[in-house]
Design a protein around this motif. Structure first.
Motif, PDB file in Angstrom:
ATOM      1  N   GLU A  94     -22.337  71.066 103.354  1.00 46.28           N
ATOM      2  CA  GLU A  94     -21.141  71.909 103.471  1.00 46.28           C
ATOM      3  C   GLU A  94     -21.255  72.851 104.658  1.00 46.28           C
ATOM      4  N   ILE A 113     -15.918  81.274 103.953  1.00 45.52           N
ATOM      5  CA  ILE A 113     -15.288  80.008 103.609  1.00 45.52           C
ATOM      6  C   ILE A 113     -15.827  79.474 102.288  1.00 45.52           C
ATOM      7  N   ARG A 114     -17.133  79.584 102.091  1.00 45.11           N
ATOM      8  CA  ARG A 114     -17.706  79.007 100.875  1.00 45.11           C
ATOM      9  C   ARG A 114     -17.629  79.956  99.681  1.00 45.11           C
ATOM     10  N   GLY A 115     -17.397  81.253  99.933  1.00 47.94           N
ATOM     11  CA  GLY A 115     -17.257  82.202  98.833  1.00 47.94           C
ATOM     12  C   GLY A 115     -18.573  82.568  98.168  1.00 47.94           C
ATOM     13  N   VAL A 116     -19.700  82.192  98.779  1.00 46.36           N
ATOM     14  CA  VAL A 116     -21.019  82.564  98.249  1.00 46.36           C
ATOM     15  C   VAL A 116     -21.910  83.014  99.394  1.00 46.36           C
ATOM     16  N   ILE A 175      -4.185  68.725 100.907  1.00 46.60           N
ATOM     17  CA  ILE A 175      -4.787  69.794 100.123  1.00 46.60           C
ATOM     18  C   ILE A 175      -3.864  71.012 100.053  1.00 46.60           C
ATOM     19  N   LEU A 179      -2.253  72.332  96.523  1.00 44.60           N
ATOM     20  CA  LEU A 179      -2.689  73.629  96.002  1.00 44.60           C
ATOM     21  C   LEU A 179      -1.552  74.636  95.978  1.00 44.60           C
ATOM     22  N   LEU A 183      -0.361  76.512  92.693  1.00 43.20           N
ATOM     23  CA  LEU A 183      -0.654  77.929  92.503  1.00 43.20           C
ATOM     24  C   LEU A 183       0.482  78.856  92.924  1.00 43.20           C
TER      25      LEU A 183
ATOM     26  N   GLN B  42     -21.109  75.045  93.852  1.00 40.39           N
ATOM     27  CA  GLN B  42     -21.543  75.703  95.074  1.00 40.39           C
ATOM     28  C   GLN B  42     -21.158  77.177  95.084  1.00 40.39           C
ATOM     29  N   GLY B  43     -20.294  77.579  94.191  1.00 38.47           N
ATOM     30  CA  GLY B  43     -19.876  78.972  94.152  1.00 38.47           C
ATOM     31  C   GLY B  43     -18.590  79.101  93.379  1.00 38.47           C
ATOM     32  N   PRO B  44     -18.063  80.312  93.290  1.00 38.84           N
ATOM     33  CA  PRO B  44     -16.854  80.525  92.497  1.00 38.84           C
ATOM     34  C   PRO B  44     -15.658  79.709  93.014  1.00 38.84           C
ATOM     35  N   LEU B  45     -15.562  79.529  94.325  1.00 46.26           N
ATOM     36  CA  LEU B  45     -14.449  78.747  94.855  1.00 46.26           C
ATOM     37  C   LEU B  45     -14.546  77.310  94.371  1.00 46.26           C
ATOM     38  N   ASP B  46     -15.783  76.811  94.366  1.00 42.85           N
ATOM     39  CA  ASP B  46     -16.021  75.448  93.907  1.00 42.85           C
ATOM     40  C   ASP B  46     -15.608  75.312  92.440  1.00 42.85           C
ATOM     41  N   LEU B  49     -11.816  75.442  92.117  1.00 42.89           N
ATOM     42  CA  LEU B  49     -11.236  74.165  92.526  1.00 42.89           C
ATOM     43  C   LEU B  49     -11.387  73.117  91.435  1.00 42.89           C
ATOM     44  N   ILE B  52      -8.942  73.760  88.716  1.00 42.58           N
ATOM     45  CA  ILE B  52      -7.574  73.407  89.104  1.00 42.58           C
ATOM     46  C   ILE B  52      -7.394  71.899  89.124  1.00 42.58           C
ATOM     47  N   ILE B  59      -5.120  78.799  87.369  1.00 41.54           N
ATOM     48  CA  ILE B  59      -6.097  79.891  87.323  1.00 41.54           C
ATOM     49  C   ILE B  59      -5.443  81.250  87.463  1.00 41.54           C
ATOM     50  N   ASP B  88     -21.089  86.914  93.149  1.00 41.94           N
ATOM     51  CA  ASP B  88     -19.951  86.207  93.740  1.00 41.94           C
ATOM     52  C   ASP B  88     -18.892  85.886  92.690  1.00 41.94           C
ATOM     53  N   VAL B 123      -5.067  81.373  97.802  1.00 39.59           N
ATOM     54  CA  VAL B 123      -4.701  79.970  98.035  1.00 39.59           C
ATOM     55  C   VAL B 123      -5.213  79.519  99.398  1.00 39.59           C
ATOM     56  N   LEU B 126      -8.846  78.825  99.101  1.00 45.78           N
ATOM     57  CA  LEU B 126      -9.116  77.586  98.363  1.00 45.78           C
ATOM     58  C   LEU B 126      -8.838  76.370  99.231  1.00 45.78           C
ATOM     59  N   ILE B 127      -7.759  76.451 100.011  1.00 41.64           N
ATOM     60  CA  ILE B 127      -7.414  75.326 100.884  1.00 41.64           C
ATOM     61  C   ILE B 127      -8.538  75.097 101.896  1.00 41.64           C
ATOM     62  N   TYR B 129     -11.634  76.031 101.773  1.00 45.49           N
ATOM     63  CA  TYR B 129     -12.883  75.571 101.169  1.00 45.49           C
ATOM     64  C   TYR B 129     -12.802  74.100 100.779  1.00 45.49           C
ATOM     65  N   GLU B 130     -11.688  73.717 100.178  1.00 50.62           N
ATOM     66  CA  GLU B 130     -11.589  72.311  99.762  1.00 50.62           C
ATOM     67  C   GLU B 130     -11.589  71.397 100.987  1.00 50.62           C
ATOM     68  N   LYS B 133     -15.039  71.046 102.096  1.00 53.20           N
ATOM     69  CA  LYS B 133     -15.760  70.206 101.137  1.00 53.20           C
ATOM     70  C   LYS B 133     -15.479  68.738 101.448  1.00 53.20           C
TER      71      LYS B 133
END
Lengths: 195, 264
Positions: A94, A113-116, A175, A179, A183, B42-46, B49, B52, B59, B88, B123, B126-127, B129-130, B133
């Motif tokens: 990633e 981007i990864r949130g961690v 995507i 989304l 949402l 991998q984290g809260p975003l993961d 996702l 969802i 969510i 996180d 949003v 999330l976009i 990050y996805e 990914k």
């Protein structure tokens, strides 16, 4: 004609034994006399065709031309030394993807981007593999390092340049569509406007 | 593919003896299970996702009270056990709560303020990050050198052919050798060794030689032909030392006559 066969054989041997990709500049150094770049390109084309029916492919990567085993042999070759295969974790891949597609990025960008928070080990693996390098500092407080991918990264993934990275614009549309639909649904925003 | 992997992971995980075979259905993760989930996501975003995509839950439409309760539970728990990693997740929960509360408030009518939907930022995240990914999956699908791409590595060794050498006459060789010796001489070193000579040892020797009542000539202690100079010096020092300590006497009848030594 005689001469061009000789040239071709020299180029082929150099490519097979150099252990690294050779650019056209490199290949020109093989000859005492000046051989035009266009001639070398033509000879490379010939060599490529010669090997069509054989076991190796001549491919162009970031650092130049190299021979590699045809994909049909991959499974067999991997059986030879199963321990050799280096498999990176999801986190490493990633981070690599973020650096490849969003470069140059700072550590903070990656974390955002990864949130961690980013495990330093993850970046180190990529730096050690020489897939990623620090290309400078961002002129903001703290001067964080800017990371980018290297030519070795392109070589190892058999890419000529970053333009050849898999195209993700289709996925992007897909995507964001799905989304946003999920949402930011209409009824929710109506609620807000309703009162 | 990754979700299969996650399920595998959870099958092995046990919490208080009970195996966790299910992935979370919603955001309420018991604090004890958190570490396990942290490993599979991998984290809260993961995680968001996943919820969802797989469970099809909204969510943003989660009762706030439950989420807040859970949030407080975590904070309590973090006082007891090490859960830095949960930070996180806490941030994410807080963000969800914030979004929800802002949506419940009447919007401020302000044309200048482009602050849109409170959900928009999440949003957007999330976009992105996805997307990354997906990109990492695509990258991983390309065969890589070192994993499943094999490059030709023919071996090549530079062989130096022996050259025919010119003849050399014996005389020239001899001259060359002489030059070497000559040069070597210039570099010859003169090494000075520390002689292992002890004055005390000679003192004992002299005493022994003198026996009890003997009178021995001073000259007989020195063998100038055989002994090296340092030894002679040490012997003389020994005699002086013995005299100083009153162990021997040095006698002479008259000037220029032989000197004799005897025990004191």
């Amino acid at each position: 004609m005689e001469q061009s066969v000789k040239y071709k054989n020299i180029i082929e041997t150099a490519l097979l034994t150099s252990g690294r990709p050779l650019s056209i500049d490199d290949l020109q150094k093989l000859f005492e006399e000046k051989v035009e770049r266009s001639t070398i390109r033509m000879l490379l084309d010939d060599i490529k065709n010669d090997w069509n029916e054989k076991t190796l492919n001549l491919v162009l990567v970031a650092h130049g031309y190299r021979f590699e085993a045809k994909p049909m042999f991959t499974d067999s070759l991997m059986r030879l030394s199963p321990d050799r295969a280096i498999k990176y974790s999801r986190a490493v891949m990633e981070v690599l993807a973020i650096i490849a597609y969003r470069q140059p990025v700072t550590r903070g960008d990656i974390e955002k981007i990864r949130g961690v928070s980013l495990n330093p080990n993850t970046l180190r693996q990529l730096l050690e593999r020489e897939w990623v390098e620090i290309i400078g500092q961002k002129e903001v407080p703290g001067r964080p390092s800017l990371y980018a991918t290297t030519k070795f990264f392109l070589d190892d993934f058999a890419l000529k340049s970053l333009n050849q990275l898999p195209d993700i614009s289709h996925s992007e549309d897909k995507i964001s569509h799905s989304l946003e639909e999920k949402l930011l649904s209409a009824d929710a925003s109506e609620q807000i406007n309703d009162q | 593919m990754s979700s299969e992997l996650q399920t595998d992971l959870l099958n092995d995980a046990k919490i208080y003896g009970e195996s966790l075979s299910k992935l979370p259905q919603d955001l309420y993760i018991p604090p004890d299970a958190l570490e396990v989930y942290l490993d599979s996501f991998q984290g809260p975003l993961d995680l968001l996702l996943y919820l969802i995509r797989k469970n099809n839950i909204d969510i943003l439409d989660i009762p706030m009270a439950t989420l807040t309760t859970q949030y407080m539970e975590y904070v309590e728990k973090m006082k007891q056990i090490k859960l830095e990693l949960a930070a996180d997740y806490l941030l994410m929960s807080a963000m969800l709560i914030e979004i929800k509360s802002r949506m419940l408030l009447p919007p401020i009518i302000n044309d200048e303020d482009d602050d849109l939907d409170p959900r928009a930022e999440l949003v957007k995240k999330l976009i992105e990050y996805e997307l990354m990914k997906t990109a990492s999956q695509e990258l991983d699908d390309i065969s890589q050198v070192g994993r499943d791409r094999f490059i030709a590595q023919g071996y090549f060794e530079k062989v130096i052919e022996p050259k025919s050498l010119p003849d050399v006459s014996i005389e020239e060789l001899f001259n060359a050798w002489k030059n070497v010796i000559k040069r070597a001489e210039q570099f010859e070193t003169h090494r000075i060794n520390r002689a292992e000579l002890s004055v005390r040892e000679h003192m004992s020797l002299i005493i022994k030689k003198l026996g009890n009542d003997q009178l021995i000539s001073f000259d007989s202690f020195f063998n100038e032909e055989k002994d090296p100079i340092p030894k002679l010096v040490v012997c003389f020092l020994a005699i002086l030392e013995l005299t100083k300590e009153n162990l021997i006497k040095i006698n002479q009848q008259e000037p220029c006559s032989p000197i004799y030594i005897q025990r004191a």
